[in-house]
Design a protein around this motif. Structure first.
Motif, PDB file in Angstrom:
ATOM      1  N   LEU A 249      65.564  40.236  42.883  1.00  0.00           N
ATOM      2  CA  LEU A 249      64.753  38.892  42.728  1.00  0.00           C
ATOM      3  C   LEU A 249      65.827  37.783  43.206  1.00  0.00           C
ATOM      4  N   ASN A 250      66.912  37.547  42.950  1.00  0.00           N
ATOM      5  CA  ASN A 250      67.480  36.297  42.993  1.00  0.00           C
ATOM      6  C   ASN A 250      67.852  36.228  44.665  1.00  0.00           C
ATOM      7  N   GLU A 251      68.017  37.568  45.362  1.00  0.00           N
ATOM      8  CA  GLU A 251      67.973  37.354  46.841  1.00  0.00           C
ATOM      9  C   GLU A 251      66.973  36.829  47.376  1.00  0.00           C
ATOM     10  N   ALA A 252      65.726  37.292  46.925  1.00  0.00           N
ATOM     11  CA  ALA A 252      64.517  37.003  47.387  1.00  0.00           C
ATOM     12  C   ALA A 252      64.251  35.357  47.240  1.00  0.00           C
ATOM     13  N   ARG A 253      64.565  35.011  46.033  1.00  0.00           N
ATOM     14  CA  ARG A 253      64.340  33.588  45.895  1.00  0.00           C
ATOM     15  C   ARG A 253      65.000  32.805  46.463  1.00  0.00           C
ATOM     16  N   PHE A 254      66.343  33.087  47.030  1.00  0.00           N
ATOM     17  CA  PHE A 254      67.124  32.328  48.009  1.00  0.00           C
ATOM     18  C   PHE A 254      66.262  31.867  49.185  1.00  0.00           C
ATOM     19  N   GLY A 255      65.739  33.164  49.829  1.00  0.00           N
ATOM     20  CA  GLY A 255      64.901  32.922  50.851  1.00  0.00           C
ATOM     21  C   GLY A 255      63.649  32.203  50.831  1.00  0.00           C
ATOM     22  N   ILE A 256      62.985  32.056  49.582  1.00  0.00           N
ATOM     23  CA  ILE A 256      62.100  31.264  49.312  1.00  0.00           C
ATOM     24  C   ILE A 256      62.668  29.470  49.363  1.00  0.00           C
ATOM     25  N   VAL A 257      63.672  29.388  48.871  1.00  0.00           N
ATOM     26  CA  VAL A 257      64.083  28.028  48.865  1.00  0.00           C
ATOM     27  C   VAL A 257      63.899  27.567  50.365  1.00  0.00           C
ATOM     28  N   PHE A 258      64.338  28.407  51.520  1.00  0.00           N
ATOM     29  CA  PHE A 258      63.974  27.791  52.684  1.00  0.00           C
ATOM     30  C   PHE A 258      62.779  28.081  53.184  1.00  0.00           C
ATOM     31  N   GLY A 259      62.086  29.095  52.922  1.00  0.00           N
ATOM     32  CA  GLY A 259      60.793  29.324  53.376  1.00  0.00           C
ATOM     33  C   GLY A 259      59.914  28.155  52.909  1.00  0.00           C
ATOM     34  N   ALA A 260      59.923  27.687  51.612  1.00  0.00           N
ATOM     35  CA  ALA A 260      58.941  26.591  51.251  1.00  0.00           C
ATOM     36  C   ALA A 260      59.225  25.423  52.139  1.00  0.00           C
ATOM     37  N   ALA A 261      60.401  25.028  52.493  1.00  0.00           N
ATOM     38  CA  ALA A 261      60.860  23.942  53.232  1.00  0.00           C
ATOM     39  C   ALA A 261      59.987  24.067  54.655  1.00  0.00           C
ATOM     40  N   GLY A 262      60.019  25.459  55.107  1.00  0.00           N
ATOM     41  CA  GLY A 262      59.388  25.550  56.471  1.00  0.00           C
ATOM     42  C   GLY A 262      57.680  25.405  56.350  1.00  0.00           C
ATOM     43  N   ALA A 263      57.100  25.881  55.271  1.00  0.00           N
ATOM     44  CA  ALA A 263      55.784  25.544  55.142  1.00  0.00           C
ATOM     45  C   ALA A 263      55.461  24.164  55.131  1.00  0.00           C
ATOM     46  N   ALA A 264      56.340  23.395  54.216  1.00  0.00           N
ATOM     47  CA  ALA A 264      56.133  22.002  54.272  1.00  0.00           C
ATOM     48  C   ALA A 264      56.230  21.330  55.718  1.00  0.00           C
ATOM     49  N   ARG A 265      57.275  21.723  56.411  1.00  0.00           N
ATOM     50  CA  ARG A 265      57.462  21.072  57.719  1.00  0.00           C
ATOM     51  C   ARG A 265      56.594  21.395  58.523  1.00  0.00           C
ATOM     52  N   ALA A 266      55.843  22.481  58.528  1.00  0.00           N
ATOM     53  CA  ALA A 266      54.522  22.693  59.236  1.00  0.00           C
ATOM     54  C   ALA A 266      53.477  21.829  59.063  1.00  0.00           C
ATOM     55  N   ALA A 299      57.767  13.272  55.462  1.00  0.00           N
ATOM     56  CA  ALA A 299      58.896  13.249  56.108  1.00  0.00           C
ATOM     57  C   ALA A 299      59.980  13.207  54.962  1.00  0.00           C
ATOM     58  N   VAL A 300      60.363  12.263  54.064  1.00  0.00           N
ATOM     59  CA  VAL A 300      61.384  12.416  53.190  1.00  0.00           C
ATOM     60  C   VAL A 300      61.555  13.764  52.371  1.00  0.00           C
ATOM     61  N   LYS A 301      60.187  14.233  51.899  1.00  0.00           N
ATOM     62  CA  LYS A 301      60.141  15.380  51.003  1.00  0.00           C
ATOM     63  C   LYS A 301      60.644  16.682  51.921  1.00  0.00           C
ATOM     64  N   VAL A 302      60.236  16.847  53.185  1.00  0.00           N
ATOM     65  CA  VAL A 302      60.429  17.927  53.720  1.00  0.00           C
ATOM     66  C   VAL A 302      61.959  17.633  54.216  1.00  0.00           C
ATOM     67  N   SER A 303      62.586  16.575  54.660  1.00  0.00           N
ATOM     68  CA  SER A 303      64.075  16.563  55.032  1.00  0.00           C
ATOM     69  C   SER A 303      64.912  16.866  53.912  1.00  0.00           C
ATOM     70  N   ASN A 304      64.621  16.280  52.464  1.00  0.00           N
ATOM     71  CA  ASN A 304      65.289  16.389  51.273  1.00  0.00           C
ATOM     72  C   ASN A 304      65.157  18.029  50.989  1.00  0.00           C
ATOM     73  N   SER A 305      64.240  18.683  51.198  1.00  0.00           N
ATOM     74  CA  SER A 305      63.986  20.222  50.802  1.00  0.00           C
ATOM     75  C   SER A 305      64.938  20.866  51.722  1.00  0.00           C
TER      76      SER A 305
END
Length: 394
Positions: A249-266, A299-305
């Motif tokens: 689960l910790n491995e998958a959570r790590f991917g979510i940290v990045f993935g959520a930033a991608g959804a926000a960017r879109a 823009a600030v939230k996406v960049s900070n994430s």
């Protein structure tokens, strides 16, 4: 004083995070982004509406070398954690369902076999899973045991030749597609073991779950185990406690940290483009103060994430990343992505609730992302204990 010419300000990368990537990371990022934009985005809306996963996703991601890409050997790419994270970011910029497919395959099912399996199990399953020819799923969550996996009711009883499994798992991504399910069960001795349950095993079924309003471009299933017999050779020999599934689960959570930033960017990109072209009162709405305030906030939230995700990726590559810090990343980036998606929707007005634009699709998906791989509340308590030294889970 330097006389170098300053680079042009990029509204899609306002703090120049691209400069923090090396050439290989940029190549991986660009390759995944191109696949998402050319092959996936043109069809995702119709699949979201139909509640289906586009055909051939496994083979596509396998051909790109993305499945289990952060694992070593057995046909896996052996890429860095940061490169894997950037892949998750670009996949989820397409849709959370696409990133979930990759996460479940690589960070849950493949990682479980790679970390806790026998050499024979690794040789049998991992090469085909890396190619996307074999699909895996991860059966931990149960109807009455979500945030508390220690309360699982699925049982494994030892027999003369192996084990008999009985129980039910819920909310299993890829379950109905899977050639092999990594199923977690409690033994008579009270230990938690992992078992590889193959498609077609008598007593094993994986009915699709319908009625979802989130993660619709993804296959979610129930796993039913009714006196399912598996041989001893299908037990993960190194997995004898909850530590094993929690490490996955910790491995998958790590991917979510990045993935959520991608959804926000879109969502931010869609809102920015719309605001510059949508004319009201004889000028683009991007020219109004309230709209600019929303765009700046996004823009600030996406960049900070994204900056947070990159920092945690570098820590993981250096071997210094703690589980509490992964919780920090998921806590911040998922809730922030939801805020960005909702703000983007207000800029698009009524158009924001249609599938012509991605924002409400992302907003709906992120409601699931907020819950799975540890709810927002559980990550709050994990961080609370780390900060105070006092557990408050019960």
């Amino acid at each position: 004083m330097s006389t170098a010419t300053l680079p042009t300000f990029d509204p899609l990368d306002p703090i120049a995070l691209d400069a923090q990537l090396d050439d290989e990371e940029r190549l991986i990022r660009s390759t995944v982004r191109q696949y998402v934009r050319e092959k996936f985005l043109p069809v995702v809306a119709e699949h979201f509406e139909a509640g289906s996963l586009p055909d051939g996703i496994g083979r596509d991601l396998g051909q790109l070398g993305l499945l289990g890409m952060h694992l070593e050997g057995y046909g896996c790419a052996g890429a860095s954690a940061t490169a894997y994270g950037l892949t998750c970011l670009e996949l989820e910029a397409g849709d959370s369902g696409l990133r979930s497919f990759c996460s479940v395959q690589g960070s849950l099912a493949m990682f479980a076999i790679h970390r806790w399996g026998s050499e024979e199990q690794k040789q049998r399953w991992l090469p085909g899973m890396a190619e996307g020819e074999l699909i895996g799923c991860f059966g931990l969550t149960e109807p009455d045991a979500g945030s508390n996996p220690a309360a699982m009711r699925t049982r494994a009883k030892r027999t003369d030749t192996g084990w008999v499994l009985n129980g039910t798992k819920m909310w299993i991504t890829n379950g109905s597609l899977a050639d092999v399910a990594v199923v977690w069960a409690r033994t008579e001795e009270g230990k938690v073991n992992g078992f590889l349950v193959e498609r077609g095993t008598p007593g094993f079924s994986a009915p699709v779950m319908h009625g979802k309003l989130s993660l619709r471009a993804s296959v979610t299933s129930e796993l039913v185990l009714d006196n399912v017999e598996v041989p001893e050779t299908n037990r993960l020999p190194e997995a004898t406690s909850l530590r094993a599934p929690l490490s996955c689960l910790n491995e998958a959570r790590f991917g979510i940290v990045f993935g959520a930033a991608g959804a926000a960017r879109a969502c931010y990109e869609a809102a920015l483009d719309y605001a510059k072209t949508r004319v009201q009162f004889e000028k683009p709405i991007a020219g109004y103060q309230l709209t600019q305030a929303k765009l700046v906030d996004m823009a600030v939230k996406v960049s900070n994430s994204t900056l947070l995700a990159l920092h945690l990726g570098r820590m993981k590559d250096a071997g210094t990343l703690r589980t509490e810090q992964v919780s920090y990343g998921k806590y911040h980036n998922v809730s922030t992505a939801i805020d960005v998606a909702r703000t983007a929707r207000t800029i698009l007005g009524a158009n924001g609730v249609t599938l012509e634009y991605p924002v409400l699709r992302h907003a709906n998906n992120l409601e699931s992302v907020l819950t799975y791989e540890g709810t927002h509340e559980m990550h709050t308590l994990i961080l609370g204990q780390a900060i105070t030294g006092l557990p408050a889970f019960t």
